[in-house]
Design an enzyme around this catalytic site. Structure first.
Site, short mmCIF file in Angstrom:
data_model
loop_
_atom_site.label_atom_id
_atom_site.label_comp_id
_atom_site.label_asym_id
_atom_site.label_seq_id
_atom_site.Cartn_x
_atom_site.Cartn_y
_atom_site.Cartn_z
N GLN A 92 0.46 13.81 6.98
CA GLN A 92 -0.88 14.03 6.46
C GLN A 92 -1.94 13.54 7.44
O GLN A 92 -1.65 12.83 8.40
CB GLN A 92 -1.03 13.29 5.12
CG GLN A 92 -0.64 11.82 5.17
CD GLN A 92 -0.11 11.30 3.86
OE1 GLN A 92 -0.52 11.74 2.79
NE2 GLN A 92 0.80 10.36 3.91
N HIS A 129 -5.61 -1.29 -8.66
CA HIS A 129 -4.33 -1.96 -8.46
C HIS A 129 -3.99 -2.92 -9.60
O HIS A 129 -2.83 -3.01 -10.03
CB HIS A 129 -4.31 -2.68 -7.11
CG HIS A 129 -4.30 -1.75 -5.95
ND1 HIS A 129 -5.28 -1.76 -4.98
CD2 HIS A 129 -3.45 -0.75 -5.62
CE1 HIS A 129 -5.02 -0.80 -4.09
NE2 HIS A 129 -3.92 -0.19 -4.45
N ASP A 139 -0.66 1.32 1.23
CA ASP A 139 -1.73 0.40 1.61
C ASP A 139 -1.41 -1.04 1.24
O ASP A 139 -2.03 -1.98 1.73
CB ASP A 139 -3.07 0.82 1.00
CG ASP A 139 -3.03 0.88 -0.52
OD1 ASP A 139 -2.80 -0.15 -1.16
OD2 ASP A 139 -3.28 1.98 -1.06
N ASP A 194 2.33 5.14 -7.44
CA ASP A 194 1.01 5.02 -6.82
C ASP A 194 0.83 6.21 -5.90
O ASP A 194 0.82 6.08 -4.67
CB ASP A 194 0.92 3.69 -6.06
CG ASP A 194 -0.45 3.45 -5.45
OD1 ASP A 194 -1.38 4.20 -5.79
OD2 ASP A 194 -0.57 2.53 -4.62
#
Length: 285
Positions: free
Chosen positions: A33, A64, A88, A158
């Site tokens: 990506q 989160h 991340d 996520d």
């Protein structure tokens, strides 16, 4: 897309947001990506994938905390947690705050996301990648849940929006695999977009998940960067009582956990399952 001074999100064709770019820290196409990390005076460091904002330093804690603490405290005794995506490191950071969790498996498809977020968004993971409970697996999440024999108490997807690599994490194949990876009494949660602008995604996820789980719903949180309404999180388990825990029960577990959060609290936990009428009506179709 980006020009010299501004970056424009491209998630929706006729509606969007932009950010001033004070400094581009990294911009490149990975194996999977297009990844950019840049600085913005209002939101701090921002990461975007394929033209869509994934996280910002200023408001990441809302997303989160809610995607982690709601299922973990609703479960009440989660020992093994699986995170799909989350390169991340923010989700991992929040899971690691639960000292009762004994083992964390994180499956991220793009190793470069992990590497560059460690470098450019270090506050997201805050050292969590060094936690001895972590097993980091660089692999496709759909393949992992369908090929692994491991079992988990909570699965957190996520994921990005259902474009590019994230598209497969909204499929029946993925949801069925997650069902098989959950222990009895387990909970599956997932990022599911902003329902006001992505209502078809919510309807699709609800229908697919209902083929494998007895109790399927959503809960919500207001994340400023995810514009257009309230961010929705898919919820699935075999036991509706887990979703309907009394606030007093959640408050006791929260106190025992020793957590101190910036957004999440027991009242928010319980109230987040109250859904707007337009979404409730849509899910009946």
């Amino acid at each position: 897309m980006t020009d010299k001074n501004y970056w424009y999100e491209t998630l929706h064709p006729s509606f969007g947001q932009y950010f001033s770019v004070d400094k581009t820290l990294y911009h490149n196409k990975t194996e999977h990506q297009d990844l950019i990390i840049f600085e913005n005076a209002k939101m701090g460091r921002i990461m975007a994938l394929d033209g869509v904002v994934q996280t910002t330093e200023r408001d990441e804690f809302i997303y989160h905390e809610m995607l982690t603490h709601v299922p973990l405290l609703a479960h009440g005794n989660a020992k093994r947690v699986l995170i799909i995506g989350g390169g991340d490191g923010g989700m991992l950071r929040e899971v690691c705050r639960h000292k009762s969790v004994e083992q964390i498996t994180m499956v991220e498809i793009d190793a470069e996301v992990v590497s560059f977020c460690k470098q450019y968004l270090p506050n997201h993971s805050a050292g969590a990648y060094d936690d001895p409970r972590l097993n980091l697996v660089i692999a496709d999440g759909v393949e992992f849940v369908n090929q692994s024999n491991e079992k988990f108490d909570v699965i957190i997807s996520d994921c990005t929006d259902p474009i590019g690599p994230g598209e497969s994490l909204f499929t029946s194949q993925f949801y069925e695999g997650c069902k098989h990876r959950l222990n009895d009494g387990g909970i599956f949660v997932a990022q599911n977009g902003v329902a006001f602008l992505q209502l078809d995604e919510a309807i699709g996820s609800h229908k697919k998940l209902s083929n494998y789980f007895a109790d399927v719903s959503f809960y919500q949180a207001a994340v400023p960067t995810y514009y257009g309404g309230i961010m929705s999180f898919a919820w699935a388990s075999q036991n509706s009582a887990l979703r309907q825990q009394a606030q007093a029960v959640i408050a006791e577990r929260y106190a025992q956990s020793g957590l101190r959060c910036r957004y999440y609290n027991p009242a928010i936990h319980v109230g987040s399952f109250a859904l707007p009428q337009y979404l409730l009506e849509a899910l009946k179709t």
